[in-house]
Each structure stands twice: as structure tokens, then as C-alpha cells.
Motif scaffolding. Structure first.
Motif, PDB file in Angstrom:
ATOM      1  N   GLY A  48      61.383  44.450  28.980  1.00  0.00           N
ATOM      2  CA  GLY A  48      61.787  43.615  27.865  1.00  0.00           C
ATOM      3  C   GLY A  48      62.946  44.166  27.063  1.00  0.00           C
ATOM      4  N   VAL A  49      63.437  45.400  27.344  1.00  0.00           N
ATOM      5  CA  VAL A  49      64.577  45.986  26.638  1.00  0.00           C
ATOM      6  C   VAL A  49      65.789  45.881  27.555  1.00  0.00           C
ATOM      7  N   TYR A  99      67.816  57.249  34.126  1.00  0.00           N
ATOM      8  CA  TYR A  99      68.813  56.312  34.643  1.00  0.00           C
ATOM      9  C   TYR A  99      68.558  54.916  34.080  1.00  0.00           C
ATOM     10  N   LEU A 100      69.606  54.104  34.079  1.00  0.00           N
ATOM     11  CA  LEU A 100      69.495  52.681  33.797  1.00  0.00           C
ATOM     12  C   LEU A 100      70.546  51.950  34.609  1.00  0.00           C
ATOM     13  N   ALA A 101      70.216  50.747  35.024  1.00  0.00           N
ATOM     14  CA  ALA A 101      71.106  49.929  35.848  1.00  0.00           C
ATOM     15  C   ALA A 101      71.791  48.889  34.972  1.00  0.00           C
ATOM     16  N   LEU A 113      65.799  42.634  37.403  1.00  0.00           N
ATOM     17  CA  LEU A 113      64.508  42.490  36.731  1.00  0.00           C
ATOM     18  C   LEU A 113      63.372  42.369  37.744  1.00  0.00           C
ATOM     19  N   ASP A 114      63.591  41.646  38.844  1.00  0.00           N
ATOM     20  CA  ASP A 114      62.540  41.494  39.854  1.00  0.00           C
ATOM     21  C   ASP A 114      62.192  42.830  40.517  1.00  0.00           C
ATOM     22  N   LEU A 115      63.112  43.764  40.533  1.00  0.00           N
ATOM     23  CA  LEU A 115      62.854  45.084  41.124  1.00  0.00           C
ATOM     24  C   LEU A 115      62.272  46.067  40.110  1.00  0.00           C
ATOM     25  N   PRO A 118      65.183  49.448  34.966  1.00  0.00           N
ATOM     26  CA  PRO A 118      65.641  49.354  33.565  1.00  0.00           C
ATOM     27  C   PRO A 118      67.040  48.741  33.533  1.00  0.00           C
ATOM     28  N   CYS A 119      67.132  47.446  33.246  1.00  0.00           N
ATOM     29  CA  CYS A 119      68.377  46.697  33.408  1.00  0.00           C
ATOM     30  C   CYS A 119      69.017  46.398  32.059  1.00  0.00           C
ATOM     31  N   ALA A 120      70.330  46.541  32.040  1.00  0.00           N
ATOM     32  CA  ALA A 120      71.114  46.187  30.855  1.00  0.00           C
ATOM     33  C   ALA A 120      72.168  45.166  31.264  1.00  0.00           C
ATOM     34  N   ASP A 121      72.289  44.110  30.480  1.00  0.00           N
ATOM     35  CA  ASP A 121      73.285  43.068  30.732  1.00  0.00           C
ATOM     36  C   ASP A 121      74.563  43.456  29.993  1.00  0.00           C
TER      37      ASP A 121
END
Length: 748
Positions: A48-49, A99-101, A113-115, A118-121
Motif C-alpha cells: 500500500g506504500v 531495495y525498491l522497484a 504489484l502482482d509480484l 515494493p513498487c514506486a510510481d
């Protein structure tokens, strides 16, 4: 890090009961492969972040002396399987959890998100809009590459140490952040990059320094002008070399670059980057060898130069996967185990680890003798640390402990050897007696058996009872020889152990002498220090023994030789001291400034030596006064005994600088009685009225009285020359010589 995580058993249990995936334990176990849990699982803390700043604050961890560090990975759905292989080895093998993607399109963001990553737009960081539909164009590809400089700049402005990585990289089992920081610290740089004319942007670390921030600003600022020219962020780096960064591949080059930047006043504006060759470079002279599936060299994952594998010259996910698989750096079961999880809106495939189906898939990576740092071998930092400690208190304390341990072990072995020799001596001293007593008992028993009536024992019984008396000598000799051999073997073993320990002791002492320049310092002191006294050879007579040689009762030749030796030594020291002390002072100043200016311990020793030299000079002057008094007493005693005093008077004249006085014609009773009186007059500066009418004392009593008075005068003269005067040494010497002249004038 362990080859069995994440576990296949837990995965199958979650497949049977999806409710298990909501636990924190499941999220921790599948940290290296979060895509194996149901899509968009809430078990992960970062669920959610998605804001870049918020996600960096949540995912950052300390790294070395930097409290906040993050690892940035650019994620694309087209490279989803490649990204899974990279993240799996990044977390499991390299130990990276911060790490973050980052993604820049809606499709990529949904797949991320499906994987469960930690995703950032970061679509707001695109410099130009991408094509609305269809396959990405070259313009889109160039625009996407400029996301990296923008993200790096934002992280540096927020004070993060940042690592930027591509998804086509697979890692060996080595601590990634620690290896980079060790390389950067070794070269005192602002960051570290893979070397490639001049640097490769696929994998690098930047520290939050002013120079790194200035470089990142210049790099990101080059984007708007580069995109219309179809120049990717990697191709824009050569234009920044020299003006915004310099690259160096060795410690000496990095220090030279920093020196030049400091001299130009640009150190805060130009970053210094330590570079390293690709992991496969030491296995092939061609930089793009791992860029062709035709021939991939065998790369040892345990090699300290192999931190990761990056096929820099291959194009397309399939070609890169084939190269990594051939090199032994592919860990996903992409042939059979990559399927979309139920509920994945993007239908992105989620891959199982290859070692679930092939248990030895990662065996080479976990069979290394050790799992130390990459990029740095460790020897150069160790030597720098050692040389930095030379001359410090911990440096000498370390040598003290090491040498003390060796000496203690030598003493222990020698003590055990001595105790063994003592015990063996006691055994040998008693062995003959015990053996003789035992043999006597056996002989007596054999005689008793032979005296028994015939038929008491059978022949076999009688032989068994009599035989020990005949076998005892041979048995005793064999026991003695066996004990002697055992003692010799133990002694040889102890001697060999002592020899090995003494060799280690000599080696460490030699290292200590070399590191502290002992031989050079000792040679200078021997050459220029007037107070240097070489060690007295064993068996040489001591000062007390030399004093006995000149005592009354020995020959006059010995007395004259001793007097001449004292005179010559005193004269030589007096002349050499006046000439050589300025030289020593000059040498000390020069050595402190040049030879050993970097050694505070040696400087302290030289200062202590100079203070001791001043004290010794004062003691030398006092010794001169005592030597003069002893010569005068010797002259008096020899006159009393009727012995010639020419040699002593010559020595006294040479010492004091006065002309020698002729001896008296003959020592009469009257002359002997007047001699101490004259000496007393010389000491007091006149004749006492009370002493004129007194009877003359005996020569023996007069000699003792004169000696006591002379000692009293010397003490008064030494007090007059006590430290605190302007020139204590010269004052003491003048007082001594003045007292000598008064005594001689009194005798005359």
C-alpha cells in the motif's frame, strides 16, 4: 542466507491453505521471492506504500557509517522474469533487503504489484511522454533511461546513500553493500562504478556528498537536451568526465585525482569515482566476451573479483538469460516453473527457484571456502591499517602480547623439558638399586625352588619359577633403553618446538626492527651520541673490580695504568662532549623533522634520550671532581708509604691543566706530619691559630681527615653548581678545578 530458503514445503502448504500467506513469518521466509505468495499480499510491511519518498523512508536501512541507504531497481514487465532472477539473488545471495522497484507506466506498475514487490510510481519523473499504445519506440526507451538520474538525484537530495542496479544482473554469494563501501573507503571516493569507457551506469553506488550531488544534478540536467538526440543516460556520461567526475582504477590514481582537485579548488564540485572491471574481465581479455552465447568463460563464483554477473554486450531478455544460465548465474526455473498466479490482474509470470527442481543449481555458489567481500581482496586495507598503527601504543602493545606469548610458550616447553630431565635423573638414580634388589629376590626364589625335594615341581613349573632370575638382566636393560629412547624422543620434540618458536620470535623482532627503523636509529646514536656506552662483554671486569686494581697493595704499574686510563677517558669525554653535543642536537632536530617525523613514539624516545644526556653530562662533571680527589688521595697515600708519585702527579696535571710538582726529597716524619696540615691550610684558605700549637697527628689519621674534608669540599662545590644556574655544567667544572688548585697550592 541459506540455499533452502524460500522452502518448497511452505509454498505447497500456502497453495493448499492461502490463509497462511497473511502471516509475517511467511513474508519473512519469502523475502527473496515474494511473488510466490498470492498476488498483492498484505503480509508485507510495504503493501500500500507507493510514493517514492515514503517508500525510501520505509525501506532504507543503515549501511556502514551511513544511517540511511536504499537500492533502486528499474522494473519493466517485459523483463519481469529477469527481474525475479536478479531480486532473488540480490536478497538471498547479496544480503540486500533495502531495495525498491520503480516503474513509469501503468502496465509496469500493475505487474510490479502482482509480484508483491515494493513498487514506486515515478511516472512524474519522465522528461517526455511515452507512446500511448503499441510497442515502445526508441524515443520511449531513451526517455525511460533518464528515469535513473532523476531518481538518484532525488535520493541524494534527501540524504540517502544510493545503489542503482539494472535487472539483467545476477549476484554471487557476497555482501554487496559491504563490498562497495569497502572499495569506496579504500580509495576515499564519492562512489564506485563498473569500469566501461569511462563508467557503466548498470550498477553503481553514490554517497551523499557535495561532489556526488553536484554530479547527479549535472547528469540529470543533461536529459532534456539528450533525448531529442536519442542519447541514453549511459552515453551522456563521457561528456561529464573531467568537469563533474573523474574515474580512477587504483588507490594511487584516486589519490592523485583528489590531490589535483584540491589544488584546483574543485574537490567539492567534482566527484571521484573508484571503478572496477567487470566480473568476467579476469577470465577473458575481451570485455564483451560475456555478451555472446557462442563462448562463455567459466567464472568461479567464489572468486573475490566476482561480485555479480552482468552481460553488458547482449541485447534482449532471452540472450541475457542464456548467457547467465551458461555462466551458472541463472536461478529461476523459467523452463517449467514460471506461471501466472491466480488473481494476478497483469498475468505476469511468477517463477519458482530452480533449485527446487535441480537441488545442485546453486551448489557452486554455496561451496566457497569463505564468503568474504567482493571487489577488494583485503590485503591492501590490511597493510594501510598496519602502517597507520606503526609507532602507536596499540601497535607496540600488539607486539608485546605476541612476543610475550611466544616467550611464555618457550619458557613452558623448556620448563617441561627440565622437569622431565629431573624426573629421569631421579629414575636413573634409583633404577639400579631397585633392579638389583628385585634381581636378588628373584635369585633367592630360584635358589629356594632348586632346593626343594625332587618331584616337588614338574620340569615346566620349575622352569617357570627359575627363568625370571635369568631373564631379569635382559629385561632390566630393555626397560632402561626404552626409557632412554622415550626421554630422547621427548627432548628432540621439545627442542624442535623451541626452535620453531625461536624462529617466530626472531622473525617478529626483525619485523619490529624494520618497522621502527631500529638499526638506522641505533647506528646514528652510536655514531654521534657521546654518552653511548656499548654493552659490556660477558666476563669483563666491573667498575668495582677495576677500582680494586688500583688499591694500595697492588703494584705501582697497575696503579699508574689505572690512573692514566681514567685520565685519558675523562679528557676524551670532555673534549668529545664539547664538540659532539651540538652535532647530536642538530641531528636530533633534523631526524625529528624528516626521518621519523611520522613516528611519535620514536620522537618521545629521542626527547627522553636528550634529557638523559643532560643528566649524564652533569654526572660526568661530578665524576671528574671525584676522580681529581681520588688522584690527590692516592698521591698522599703513596707519599706516606714512600712510593714514587710521578705518574699520578702527571695525570693530575693533565687533568687540571697545571704544571706537575716535583716530589719531596724524602718522606720524613716531620714532612709526613706537615703534609696534612698543609692540605688543611689549602682547604681552609689560611692557617688556623689553634692548629699551630697542636701536636701533629699520625699519618693514618691525617689521611682520613683530609679525605673527609676533601669530600666535604666536593659536596659544597657540587651544591654551588646545582641545576638552576645559567650554566650548571660549566659552573660545576670551574668549581671542581678551583678546589683542585686550592688543594695543590696548600700542599705546595
Amino acid at each position: 542466507m541459506h540455499p533452502s530458503t524460500p522452502s518448497k514445503d511452505m509454498f505447497e502448504r500456502i497453495q493448499a491453505n492461502p490463509a497462511l500467506a497473511a502471516s509475517a513469518a511467511a513474508a519473512e521466509e519469502f523475502a527473496a521471492a515474494p511473488w510466490l505468495l498470492p498476488p498483492r499480499s498484505p503480509a508485507f510491511p510495504y503493501a500500500g506504500v507507493h510514493g517514492l519518498a515514503d517508500l525510501m523512508a520505509l525501506r532504507s536501512t543503515p549501511a556502514g557509517r551511513y544511517p540511511r541507504a536504499v537500492t533502486i531497481l528499474l522494473f519493466s514487465k517485459a523483463y519481469a522474469i529477469m527481474a525475479q532472477n536478479s531480486i532473488y539473488s540480490l536478497v538471498k545471495h547479496a544480503g540486500v533487503r533495502n531495495y525498491l522497484a520503480v516503474s513509469w507506466s501503468q502496465a509496469d506498475f500493475e505487474a510490479c504489484l502482482d509480484l508483491n514487490l515494493p513498487c514506486a510510481d515515478v511516472s512524474d519523473l519522465l522528461l517526455e511522454p511515452l507512446a500511448a499504445s503499441g510497442a515502445p519506440t526508441q524515443h520511449d526507451f531513451v526517455t525511460m533511461t533518464w528515469i535513473k538520474p532523476a531518481v538518484v538525484l532525488r535520493a541524494l537530495r534527501l540524504g540517502y546513500a544510493i545503489m542503482a542496479v539494472d535487472t539483467d544482473i545476477s549476484y554471487a554469494v557476497k555482501p554487496l553493500w559491504e563490498s562497495y563501501l569497502a572499495l569506496i573507503e579504500q580509495n576515499d571516493a564519492d562512489g564506485a562504478w563498473q569500469h566501461e569507457a569511462p563508467i557503466n551506469s548498470g550498477h553503481f553506488v553514490l554517497l551523499p556528498t557535495n561532489a556526488s550531488l553536484a554530479f547527479a544534478e549535472a547528469w540529470a540536467a543533461a536529459g532534456p537536451a539528450s533525448i531529442p538526440l536519442k542519447v541514453a543516460e549511459q552515453k551522456a556520461l563521457p561528456a561529464l568526465e573531467g568537469s563533474h567526475f573523474v574515474a580512477c582504477r587504483s588507490l594511487c590514481l584516486c589519490y592523485r585525482c583528489k590531490y589535483e582537485l584540491f589544488a584546483q579548488g574543485r574537490r567539492d564540485r567534482v566527484a571521484v569515482f573508484a571503478t572496477y572491471f567487470p566480473s568476467h574481465f579476469s577470465y577473458s581479455p575481451v570485455g564483451c566476451t560475456v555478451g555472446s552465447q557462442a563462448w562463455v568463460p567459466h567464472v568461479d563464483p567464489c572468486d573475490w573479483t566476482v561480485l555479480y554477473m552482468h552481460p553488458i554486450c547482449a541485447w534482449g531478455a532471452a540472450a541475457k538469460e542464456g548467457i547467465l544460465r551458461e555462466a551458472g548465474f541463472w536461478f529461476m526455473d523459467s523452463e517449467r516453473g514460471c506461471v501466472a498466479e491466480p488473481g494476478a490482474a497483469s498475468s505476469v509470470p511468477a517463477c519458482r527457484p530452480l533449485h527446487w527442481r535441480q537441488p545442485d543449481a546453486e551448489a557452486a555458489h554455496y561451496s566457497c571456502p569463505s564468503f568474504g567481500l567482493g571487489l577488494v581482496h583485503g590485503r591492501l586495507p590490511l597493510l594501510r591499517t598496519l602502517f597507520a598503527r606503526v609507532g602507536s601504543d596499540p601497535y607496540y602493545a600488539s607486539y608485546d602480547r605476541s612476543l610475550g606469548n611466544i616467550k611464555s610458550e618457550v619458557d613452558r616447553v623448556q620448563a617441561a623439558r627440565a622437569a622431565r630431565a629431573k624426573a629421569w635423573g631421579a629414575v636413573r638414580a634409583r633404577f639400579l638399586g631397585y633392579w638389583a634388589a628385585s634381581w636378588a629376590v628373584l635369585l633367592a626364589y630360584a635358589a629356594y625352588v632348586n632346593r626343594q625335594p625332587h618331584g616337588t615341581y614338574s620340569p615346566a613349573q620349575q622352569a617357570a619359577r627359575v627363568a625370571p632370575a635369568f631373564l631379569a638382566p635382559a629385561a632390566g636393560w630393555l626397560v632402561h633403553r626404552l626409557l632412554s629412547w622415550l626421554q630422547g624422543a621427548l627432548d628432540r620434540r621439545s627442542a624442535g618446538r623451541v626452535k620453531v618458536l625461536e624462529g617466530k620470535l626472531r622473525k617478529q623482532v626483525a619485523e619490529l626492527k624494520d618497522s621502527t627503523r631500529y638499526e638506522r636509529t641505533l647506528a646514528l646514536l652510536q655514531k654521534y651520541d657521546p654518552d653511548y656506552a656499548p654493552p659490556r662483554p660477558q666476563g669483563a671486569p666491573s667498575g668495582r673490580q677495576l677500582g680494586k686494581l688500583g688499591a694500595p697493595g697492588n703494584s705501582s704499574v697497575t696503579s699508574r695504568a689505572a690512573g692514566a686510563a681514567v685520565n685519558a677517558a675523562g679528557t676524551a669525554l670532555q673534549g668529545a662532549g664539547a664538540k659532539m653535543f651540538p652535532v647530536l642536537a642538530q641531528l636530533y632536530s633534523h631526524a625529528a623533522g624528516t626521518l621519523i617525523a611520522d613516528d611519535p613514539v620514536t620522537l618521545g624516545l629521542l626527547r627522553e634520550a636528550q634529557q638523559e644526556s643532560d643528566a649524564l653530562r652533569h654526572r660526568l662533571i661530578q665524576a671528574e671532581g671525584r676522580a681529581v680527589a681520588l688522584l690527590q688521595d692516592n698521591i698522599v697515600l703513596k707519599l706516606q708509604l714512600g712510593l714514587p708519585v710521578e705518574a699520578e702527579q702527571a695525570a693530575l696535571a693533565a687533568w687540571t691543566g697545571a704544571a706537575p710538582q716535583p716530589p719531596a726529597a724524602g718522606p720524613t716524619q716531620q714532612g709526613l706530619a706537615e703534609l696534612p696540615v698543609a692540605a688543611e691550610e689549602g682547604s681552609n684558605g689560611g692557617v688556623d691559630d689553634a692548629s699551630q700549637g697542636a701536636e701533629p697527628a699520625s699519618p693514618k689519621e691525617d689521611g682520613r681527615q683530609q679525605q673527609l674534608e676533601g669530600s666535604k669540599e666536593e659536596e659544597e662545590e657540587q651544591e654551588a653548581a646545582a641545576p638552576g644556574d645559567a650554566s650548571p655544567d660549566a659552573a660545576a667544572l670551574d668549581a671542581t678545578r678551583a678546589g683542585t688548585r686550592r688543594r695543590r697550592s696548600g700542599r705546595a
